[in-house]
Structures are given as structure tokens and as C-alpha cells.
Design a protein around this motif. Structure first.
Motif, mmCIF file in Angstrom:
data_model
loop_
_atom_site.group_PDB
_atom_site.id
_atom_site.type_symbol
_atom_site.label_atom_id
_atom_site.label_comp_id
_atom_site.label_asym_id
_atom_site.label_seq_id
_atom_site.Cartn_x
_atom_site.Cartn_y
_atom_site.Cartn_z
ATOM 1 N N VAL A 177 -15.665 -22.837 -13.825
ATOM 2 C CA VAL A 177 -15.055 -21.728 -14.570
ATOM 3 C C VAL A 177 -15.001 -22.029 -16.062
ATOM 4 O O VAL A 177 -15.392 -21.206 -16.891
ATOM 5 C CB VAL A 177 -13.640 -21.447 -14.026
ATOM 6 N N SER A 178 -14.526 -23.224 -16.420
ATOM 7 C CA SER A 178 -14.357 -23.496 -17.848
ATOM 8 C C SER A 178 -15.701 -23.560 -18.563
ATOM 9 O O SER A 178 -15.840 -23.073 -19.678
ATOM 10 C CB SER A 178 -13.562 -24.781 -18.073
ATOM 11 N N CYS A 179 -16.707 -24.141 -17.903
ATOM 12 C CA CYS A 179 -18.021 -24.188 -18.547
ATOM 13 C C CYS A 179 -18.578 -22.782 -18.706
ATOM 14 O O CYS A 179 -19.104 -22.427 -19.758
ATOM 15 C CB CYS A 179 -18.995 -25.038 -17.720
ATOM 16 N N SER A 195 -1.041 -24.765 -26.318
ATOM 17 C CA SER A 195 0.034 -23.920 -25.793
ATOM 18 C C SER A 195 0.125 -24.039 -24.282
ATOM 19 O O SER A 195 1.220 -24.144 -23.734
ATOM 20 C CB SER A 195 -0.152 -22.478 -26.247
ATOM 21 N N VAL A 196 -1.010 -24.032 -23.583
ATOM 22 C CA VAL A 196 -0.980 -24.145 -22.125
ATOM 23 C C VAL A 196 -0.391 -25.480 -21.700
ATOM 24 O O VAL A 196 0.481 -25.550 -20.834
ATOM 25 C CB VAL A 196 -2.399 -23.996 -21.545
ATOM 26 N N VAL A 197 -0.856 -26.558 -22.337
ATOM 27 C CA VAL A 197 -0.383 -27.886 -21.947
ATOM 28 C C VAL A 197 1.109 -28.022 -22.188
ATOM 29 O O VAL A 197 1.877 -28.405 -21.300
ATOM 30 C CB VAL A 197 -1.153 -28.971 -22.734
ATOM 31 N N LEU A 253 -3.330 -27.439 -11.777
ATOM 32 C CA LEU A 253 -2.933 -26.492 -12.818
ATOM 33 C C LEU A 253 -2.819 -27.189 -14.160
ATOM 34 O O LEU A 253 -3.263 -26.683 -15.187
ATOM 35 C CB LEU A 253 -1.607 -25.838 -12.456
ATOM 36 N N MET A 254 -2.240 -28.359 -14.161
ATOM 37 C CA MET A 254 -2.096 -29.113 -15.404
ATOM 38 C C MET A 254 -3.467 -29.477 -15.961
ATOM 39 O O MET A 254 -3.739 -29.372 -17.151
ATOM 40 C CB MET A 254 -1.269 -30.372 -15.141
ATOM 41 N N PHE A 255 -4.350 -29.887 -15.073
ATOM 42 C CA PHE A 255 -5.698 -30.243 -15.449
ATOM 43 C C PHE A 255 -6.440 -29.036 -15.998
ATOM 44 O O PHE A 255 -7.142 -29.114 -17.007
ATOM 45 C CB PHE A 255 -6.427 -30.786 -14.210
ATOM 46 N N SER A 256 -6.267 -27.912 -15.307
ATOM 47 C CA SER A 256 -6.926 -26.690 -15.761
ATOM 48 C C SER A 256 -6.450 -26.333 -17.154
ATOM 49 O O SER A 256 -7.216 -25.872 -17.993
ATOM 50 C CB SER A 256 -6.654 -25.559 -14.774
ATOM 51 N N GLY A 257 -5.166 -26.565 -17.403
ATOM 52 C CA GLY A 257 -4.658 -26.290 -18.737
ATOM 53 C C GLY A 257 -5.202 -27.266 -19.759
ATOM 54 O O GLY A 257 -5.781 -26.879 -20.761
ATOM 55 N N ARG A 258 -5.064 -28.565 -19.497
ATOM 56 C CA ARG A 258 -5.451 -29.540 -20.498
ATOM 57 C C ARG A 258 -6.955 -29.611 -20.649
ATOM 58 O O ARG A 258 -7.495 -29.495 -21.730
ATOM 59 C CB ARG A 258 -4.897 -30.919 -20.089
ATOM 60 N N VAL A 259 -7.656 -29.808 -19.548
ATOM 61 C CA VAL A 259 -9.093 -30.053 -19.633
ATOM 62 C C VAL A 259 -9.890 -28.756 -19.648
ATOM 63 O O VAL A 259 -10.801 -28.592 -20.446
ATOM 64 C CB VAL A 259 -9.522 -30.923 -18.437
ATOM 65 N N ALA A 295 -9.242 -16.193 -20.431
ATOM 66 C CA ALA A 295 -9.925 -15.837 -19.182
ATOM 67 C C ALA A 295 -10.159 -17.069 -18.326
ATOM 68 O O ALA A 295 -9.990 -17.042 -17.104
ATOM 69 C CB ALA A 295 -11.250 -15.155 -19.506
ATOM 70 N N SER A 296 -10.531 -18.177 -18.979
ATOM 71 C CA SER A 296 -10.847 -19.395 -18.247
ATOM 72 C C SER A 296 -9.643 -19.933 -17.487
ATOM 73 O O SER A 296 -9.734 -20.244 -16.297
ATOM 74 C CB SER A 296 -11.370 -20.442 -19.237
ATOM 75 N N VAL A 297 -8.479 -20.034 -18.149
ATOM 76 C CA VAL A 297 -7.333 -20.611 -17.434
ATOM 77 C C VAL A 297 -6.837 -19.669 -16.352
ATOM 78 O O VAL A 297 -6.407 -20.120 -15.288
ATOM 79 C CB VAL A 297 -6.174 -21.001 -18.380
ATOM 80 N N VAL A 298 -6.908 -18.357 -16.601
ATOM 81 C CA VAL A 298 -6.472 -17.419 -15.569
ATOM 82 C C VAL A 298 -7.361 -17.542 -14.340
ATOM 83 O O VAL A 298 -6.889 -17.659 -13.208
ATOM 84 C CB VAL A 298 -6.499 -15.979 -16.109
ATOM 85 N N ALA A 299 -8.690 -17.518 -14.570
ATOM 86 C CA ALA A 299 -9.617 -17.614 -13.445
ATOM 87 C C ALA A 299 -9.441 -18.937 -12.705
ATOM 88 O O ALA A 299 -9.475 -18.989 -11.471
ATOM 89 C CB ALA A 299 -11.057 -17.463 -13.936
ATOM 90 N N SER A 300 -9.221 -20.028 -13.450
ATOM 91 C CA SER A 300 -9.009 -21.326 -12.786
ATOM 92 C C SER A 300 -7.775 -21.280 -11.903
ATOM 93 O O SER A 300 -7.803 -21.747 -10.769
ATOM 94 C CB SER A 300 -8.815 -22.435 -13.823
ATOM 95 N N ALA A 301 -6.699 -20.711 -12.448
ATOM 96 C CA ALA A 301 -5.452 -20.676 -11.676
ATOM 97 C C ALA A 301 -5.632 -19.880 -10.390
ATOM 98 O O ALA A 301 -5.235 -20.329 -9.307
ATOM 99 C CB ALA A 301 -4.331 -20.067 -12.525
ATOM 100 N N VAL A 302 -6.243 -18.706 -10.503
ATOM 101 C CA VAL A 302 -6.455 -17.898 -9.302
ATOM 102 C C VAL A 302 -7.324 -18.653 -8.305
ATOM 103 O O VAL A 302 -7.028 -18.712 -7.114
ATOM 104 C CB VAL A 302 -7.112 -16.552 -9.656
ATOM 105 N N SER A 303 -8.417 -19.280 -8.817
ATOM 106 C CA SER A 303 -9.305 -20.024 -7.915
ATOM 107 C C SER A 303 -8.559 -21.112 -7.184
ATOM 108 O O SER A 303 -8.757 -21.324 -5.992
ATOM 109 C CB SER A 303 -10.446 -20.680 -8.689
#
Lengths: 243, 256, 283
Positions: B214-216, C258-260, B105-111, B235-243
Motif C-alpha cells: 500500500v505505501s509503495c 502526526s500519525v506517529v 498500526l504503529m508500523f503503518s504510521g511510522r514506516v 490515503a496510504s495510512v487509511v488503506a493500510s489500517a483497513v487492510s
């Protein structure tokens, strides 16, 4: 009257504005020109108190803008209007709500009268009846005119126009410049007009100032700029690619 | 009634369009990887950006997660006076589940968000079109390096994160519960299997894969100016989290 | 003004002392920069939080804006939260059920322990993390777009304080919805866990539904955590949005930030509150 004294602003290590000083007398319409990135938008934001300079002072009608707290600043802002380069229309509000915003914030007039004023000013800018539309439904020219309406509806004595004709066709540009001129003639406003359209603004501004790389390299009347011998200014005024 | 069906249908269609787009993009990326068409400079740059720059965040998160797991298990363990199980309990949960998920989750947020934002900005400012006009394939130039970096770094950083989490847990165990680090690590050594570690790492790899795809995808299909970029990142972070959660469940089930 | 005067006026000021470079200066700067950066961020966030509190308590609130935001934050996130927590519930029961079978052999207390964990940890925290991604980026993106298109400047020119106008409604809405959605998460995760317990391990739902271990402390921690997260997430997202600059790139950067920051804050608050819970409530 607006007085700028030694204003300097740094972004990182570059001086975006470097020791700029000038005076805009009451009732004057000043044309502020210069190449892109020279600091023109930043200068008017500093004049209106939206941005604080790193050095120097700004005085508006005798009050030191740069030293004011938020409450005093808001009292001063009532005297000002600004037309933003990118329209800055609130995209979650209708045209009517956008234009009426300054009046509603002042909270002095009854709602019916506010709506009447909005209708009048829309007629004046040749856009009658679009009150209920949203900004993203309008064309560029229409948005610029709505932004103009919002900037002037509360009849401020000081006006800042940031590139009022950017990206507009020649006919719409003329209409906008006519609006600017009419306002100055009818209400005697003090205004600063940032523009790249030298031809359009030649006849409606009494005085001119030119910024280049953050420095004020010219300040004078229409006659003085027509006859200037400063090469950079001359080049810009005549729109020549090479000196 | 028909409106409800239409709404469900529209949702399903849009979801499958996104999914289909991702699959096609993935095929392009694989072709780029297996024909060794990567731009080396770009890949190197991305490895640095994704890996090195995420290092501090992953370490901090891992320390905190390790500490939290010990605190929570600690309450239970104290009830049953089973301090010998503390290392196992906290360690097990961390390595198998909480570690990969939190780091994911942290990675999905940052990267992931950053990646979508960058690609999205490039798309709306027409830089992607400019690349095509210069006869450079955006897929191989932009996407393959990012994809490779994200998957690789997620995996590596989870290893680092697991270790850091256990350290954080040991520290908390000593300070809060008075459990000797020696006992804590003995408990881990005694009860945890390598299988538990690898379980978590397979998950990390899969999560990295999902985040990359997802992010790409959301980045390169952005439209609508500055507002569009914001929406794409959302959309990207939401989809990543669900995945991450869906994949985690599937993998937990499959890997036992 | 004569030409000579104009050219003279274009005189330059030397850059102030702080901006001169030097090797030692650069090295120390490189070491200290991250610390200063973090300090500045935290200071901005706390400042915004205090300002938001002040405006919430002492100024008129535009309730229609709050309701609109609440719909965005709450109703729109419902499906997302349900899916995520449904799966989480299944994962947790699956893992703990397996291990409990191996080590302890008896699954009787599984439901009771599980519901305790949900209250204390998983329901509020995972909900908050999910909201940090969905709602946090949403708020940051909206506010950042308004900043880079100069709408925030236009607000200030018209003496409408952006914090009062933009941040306060989103703050109130997110706070309320975070707590509400955390409650939903409790129910969803518990139900999905119960279903899986029954389906995979044959645990009778009646046995699973065991609230014997629940204490008041668990409820207090649950409320404390969801409230703290509900305050942190919108404030951090708004701060990230307000600090944007530079066009679409700025919007992207603000949403990432914001997410981080929000995820880190939630994790950190989780650590603090869990520790507090352990030391104060359960010893």
C-alpha cells in the motif's frame, strides 16, 4: 523608515544571515539582489517581524520590531504589506475574499465599501471581474497580480515585494513593475523589492543592496552600483557568467 | 437513483484501479526480487531506516500494550479470583491479536507514512522521471529495497514487540495486581502454545506485506505537488489500517 | 557608501559558543539529543493545547468553519470507522468464543463481558487510532501545505492568528466527532460481534445482549477516553503541521510525524486512563 542593525540568523551551524546592517529611508524603493539562497527572503521576514533573528535588532519607524510582543506587533503590521514569492493566496477562499482579507481583519469599513475597493483595485491591476474565482483557477501572472492587490489594498506605508516577477513572461513582468513604480510615486511608500530581474528593476528602484552568502556586500544608490568596482557586485549587476 | 448508482460505480471503479495498480506493482517487485536485481546499498540503507529507527517506537508501544492488556484482563480475573489465568489471558490476546495489530498500526504510521511521503516527494519533484532518464528502473531501485525491508522488519520487530509486551504485562501485573512475575510467566508457559505465537507472527508477516504494498503504491503514484503528497500519505495510512483489520479477520478465520 | 565601507561592513561574526564542536561535546550531545528532542516536542504540543483552549474559550469562534471541519472529520470517516470496527467486532468474538469454548465451555457471559470491554477499551481506543490515521494526517497535511506555501505567513502578516483561524475549528470539530464516532463504534462492533456469535457459535442474540455487568464506571471511562483522545489527536496533528518546513518533503514529514505522535499519545493515554479506571473505579 526601516533600520536593520547587526542581524544574524543561524540554521544549524550555518549563518544564513551574518551581521547585516542597513537603513531604508522613508519613501525609498530599495532593490535587494543577490544569488539564490543568500538570505534575501529571510531578511524581509525578519524586517516584518515574521522571524526573530538570533542576534541584532530591527527598528521600524523608531519601534524595535525584534522586541515587540504579539499585540504591539499586530498594530505595527497594519502599516505593512507583503507580496509573497509563492503567492501564498488562501486556496480555500475566493479572489475577492483573499484581497479583502486585510481590510476585513482591520474591521473598520462597511462590507459594501470593502467590495467596492476590491473591484477598484482589480481594475487597477487589469483583472476586472474575477472576484468569484479561486486561486487555483488562475494563471501565474494573474495570481501575482492578485497577491499584489492583497498586499496594497489597505494602503500600507511599508511594502515588501518578494520576487514579484518570478516565472512571469516579459510583458506581464513589465506590467508588475509599472504597478510597483506607480505605487511608489503616488503614495510615497517605503519598499524593499527582492528580484533577480536586474533589467526590470534598474529604473524603478532608487537604491540597491546586495546580499551574498548572508553578508551585505553592497549598499548604495543606482549611480554607485552602476560604477562599482567590487567584482562580485559588478558580475551580478551585468549578469555575466564569469568574473 | 441513477446518481447514487453512478457514485457507487465510481467508487468501485477507483477502488479497483488502485487495487489493480497494486497488483501490477507487486508483480514488478517480485520479478525484481527473484531475479536478484536489488540494489544492495539501497536495501541496506532501508533496512536501517525501517528497522533500527522504528525500534524505540515499537518497544514503547509494546510495553504500553502489554500493560493495558493486563489492566483490562486484570479487572476480569479479579472478579473471578482466577489469578492463575492472568498470564494466559493477557498473553493470549497480546500474542495472537493485539500485539500484531497494534504494532502493525504503529508500523503503518511510522514506516508506511514515511515511505509514501518519501516516494511521493520524489515523484512530484520529478526525481522518479530523472531515474528513468538515467536508464535506472525505479521499481528495482526504489521499490524492491523498501518492500523487502518493510516485510522483514515488521516480522522481526513483532517478535521483539511480543516479548516486550509480555515483559510490560508482567511488570504491570506485579505493580498493579500484586501478581508475582513467576506466576505470570508460569501461566503463560502452561496455557499458551507455540501455535499462539506463530499465529501472531503469520499475521505480522501479512500485515508487513500489506503495509509495504500500500505505501509503495500510493507513494509512487502521487501527483499534485505538496498537497498531493499530503493526500497520498493520508490515503496510504487509511488503506493500510483497513487492510490490517480485514486481513486480521481473514487470518483469524483461516488459522483458527 | 564607499567601496571600502561596503567591504568593511561585510565583516563576520564568530559563531556563538554553543555551536563550537568537540568530541566530548558531540558524544554527550548524541546521547542527550533524543531526550531534548522529546522534551521540545512535548513542550510545543502542550503549549499549542493551552493556546487552543484559550482561544476556544475567550475568542469568537467561526462556527461555519467548525461545521465544515466537523463534516470532514465525522461524516467522511463514517464508512471507514464502520468497516474497521465491524471487522474488529467479528475478530474479537471469534477469538474469545473459541477460547472460551475450550477453557470454560460455556458462552453465556460472552456478550456481557464483550460489551464491557467495548466500553472500557476497544470502542474509544480503536476509533481514536483510526481517526489519528485518517483525520490526523488530514489536518497535518492541510496545515503543513499552508505553511510551506507561505499562506500561514500571509495570515500572520494580516494579523490573523493561525491558531485561532486554523487550529480551533479543527480542534472543536474533532473533539465532538471523536466522541460521537466512538458511540457509533460501540454500536457497530457490538452488532457485528453479536452477528458472528450467532452465526459461528449459535449464541442467541438475546443472550448476547446482556448489560448486567455494565457499571457507571464503564461509561465514565468511555467518555473520559474518547474526550482525551479527541483533544490529543487534533492538537498533535496541528502541531505537526505547523512545524513543517521545506516544500513537499516537509509536508510528508509533518504527516508522518502526526500519525506517529498521535498513535503514541493515544496508546499512552489509554494506559494512563485504564490504570486510573482500574485503581479508582473498579477496586
Amino acid at each position: 523608515m526601516i533600520e536593520v542593525r547587526g542581524v544574524t540568523k543561524y540554521y544549524g551551524r550555518t549563518a544564513v544571515l551574518n551581521n547585516v546592517s542597513m537603513v531604508v529611508h522613508e519613501g525609498t524603493q530599495l532593490g535587494l539582489i543577490g544569488p539564490g539562497g543568500a538570505g534575501k527572503t529571510l531578511l524581509i521576514k525578519i524586517m516584518s517581524g515574521l522571524v526573530k533573528p538570533d542576534a541584532g535588532k530591527v527598528f521600524v519607524d523608531g519601534e524595535e520590531v525584534t522586541a515587540l510582543g504579539p499585540v504591539a506587533l499586530s498594530k505595527l503590521r497594519v502599516k505593512m504589506g507583503m507580496l509573497f514569492q509563492n503567492y501564498a493566496l488562501f486556496d480555500f477562499m475566493t479572489v475577492e475574499e483573499n484581497i479583502a482579507f486585510p481590510l476585513r481583519q482591520k474591521n473598520e469599513l462597511p462590507d459594501a465599501e470593502i467590495r467596492e475597493r476590491v473591484a477598484q483595485i482589480l481594475k487597477a491591476v487589469d483583472l476586472p471581474g474575477i472576484q468569484r474565482q479561486f486561486p487555483n483557477e488562475l494563471s501565474g501572472g494573474m495570481k501575482k497580480r492578485v497577491t499584489f492587490a492583497r498586499a496594497v489594498i489597505h494602503d500600507p506605508p511599508i511594502l515588501f515585494y518578494d520576487d514579484p516577477t518570478a516565472g512571469l513572461d516579459p510583458v506581464t513582468s513589465s506590467k508588475i513593475f509599472i504597478l510597483l513604480e506607480r505605487r511608489r510615486n503616488e503614495k510615497g511608500t517605503t519598499s524593499v523589492v527582492i528580484t533577480h530581474d536586474i533589467l526590470g528593476v534598474k529604473d524603478i528602484c532608487d537604491e540597491f543592496a546586495m546580499l551574498d552568502h548572508g553578508r551585505l556586500i553592497f549598499r548604495g544608490t543606482r549611480e554607485e552600483i552602476e560604477n562599482t568596482r567590487l567584482p562580485r557586485v559588478r558580475q551580478f549587476w551585468e549578469g555575466k557568467a564569469e568574473l | 437513483m441513477s446518481r447514487l448508482l453512478a457514485a457507487i460505480g465510481a467508487r468501485a471503479l477507483s477502488a479497483s484501479t488502485e487495487l489493480g495498480g497494486m497488483v501490477i506493482m507487486l508483480l514488478h517487485i517480485f520479478r525484481g526480487i527473484f531475479t536478484w536485481q536489488m540494489d544492495v546499498m539501497e536495501t541496506w540503507r532501508n533496512l536501517y531506516k525501517v528497522g533500527v529507527k522504528s525500534f524505540p517506537i515499537v518497544v514503547v508501544t509494546a510495553l504500553l500494550v502489554g500493560a493495558i492488556m493486563v489492566i483490562q484482563t486484570g479487572a476480569l480475573v479479579a472478579q473471578y479470583d482466577a489469578y492463575g489465568l492472568l498470564g494466559w489471558g493477557a498473553g493470549f490476546a497480546t500474542l495472537r491479536e493485539v500485539g500484531p495489530i497494534m504494532i502493525g498500526l504503529m508500523f503503518s504510521g511510522r514506516v508506511g507514512a514515511n515511505n509514501t511521503a518519501e516516494l511521493g516527494t520524489m515523484k512530484v519533484t520529478e526525481q522518479v522521471d530523472a531515474l528513468r532518464a538515467l536508464a535506472i528502473d525505479p521499481m528495482t531501485y526504489l521499490l524492491v529495497p523498501r518492500f523487502v525491508s518493510i516485510v522483514l522488519m515488521m516480522f522481526l520487530l513483532t517478535i521483539v514487540g511480543d516479548l516486550t509486551a509480555l515483559l510490560g504485562g508482567a511488570l504491570t501485573a506485579q505493580l498493579l495486581l500484586g501478581v508475582e512475575p513467576l506466576l505470570f510467566f508460569w501461566s503463560i508457559d502452561e496455557y499458551l502454545l507455540t501455535e499462539d505465537l506463530f499465529n501472531g507472527l503469520y499475521k505480522a508477516f501479512t500485515f508487513g506485506f500489506a503495509i509495504a504494498v500500500v505505501s509503495c503504491h500510493f507513494g509512487i503514484t502521487t501527483s499534485g505537488g505538496a498537497v498531493g503528497v499530503g493526500r497520498a500519505v493520508n490515503a496510504s495510512v487509511v488503506a493500510s489500517a483497513v487492510s490490517i483489520f480485514v486481513l486480521d479477520y481473514l487470518l483469524t478465520y483461516l488459522l483458527g | 557608501m564607499s567601496e571600502e565601507q561596503a567591504t568593511m561592513q561585510a565583516g563576520e561574526l564568530a559563531p556563538p559558543a554553543e555551536l563550537r564542536t568537540g568530541f566530548i561535546h558531540d558524544v554527550v550531545g548524541a546521547l542527550g539529543e533524543p531526550v531534548l528532542h522529546v522534551y521540545r516536542e512535548v513542550r510545543n504540543i502542550l503549549g499549542l493545547m493551552l493556546l487552543t483552549f484559550f482561544y476556544t474559550v475567550f475568542r469568537r469562534i467561526g462556527w461555519s468553519a467548525v461545521f465544515e471541519q466537523a463534516f470532514n472529520v465525522g461524516n467522511r470517516s463514517l464508512f471507514f470507522i464502520t468497516v474497521v470496527l465491524g471487522f474488529l467486532g467479528m475478530i474479537l468474538i471469534f477469538q474469545s468464543g473459541f477460547q472460551a469454548q475450550k477453557i470454560v465451555g460455556d458462552l453465556q457471559m460472552l456478550g456481557a463481558l464483550y460489551v464491557q470491554m467495548l466500553f472500557r477499551e476497544f470502542a474509544p481506543t480503536i476509533t481514536a487510532l483510526m481517526l489519528a490515521t485518517r483525520v490526523g494526517t488530514g489536518i497535518a497535511a492541510e496545515i503543513a501545505s499552508m505553511v510551506v506555501t507561505e499562506q500561514v505567513d500571509a495570515l500572520r502578516m494580516n494579523n490573523a492568528d493561525p491558531v485561532q483561524y486554523l487550529v480551533v475549528p479543527r480542534f472543536i470539530a474533532t473533539l465532538v466527532m471523536t466522541v460521537a464516532l466512538s458511540c457509533v463504534s460501540l454500536v457497530v462492533a457490538f452488532t457485528s460481534g453479536m452477528m458472528l456469535g450467532w452465526g459461528a457459535f449459535g449464541i442467541n442474540p438475546a443472550t448476547f445482549y446482556n448489560t448486567a455487568l455494565l457499571e457507571w464506571g464503564d461509561l465514565i471511562i468511555f467518555l473520559l477516553k474518547s474526550t482525551a483522545y479527541g483533544i490529543a489527536v487534533p492538537i498533535i496533528a496541528a502541531e505537526a503541521g505547523l512545524s513543517a518546513f521545506g516544500g513537499s518533503e516537509g509536508v510528508g514529514w509533518a504527516t508522518t510525524k502526526s500519525v506517529v505522535n498521535a498513535s503514541l499519545a493515544v496508546t499512552f493515554l489509554d494506559f494512563l486512563l485504564s490504570g486510573f479506571g482500574y485503581v479508582v473505579l473498579f477496586s
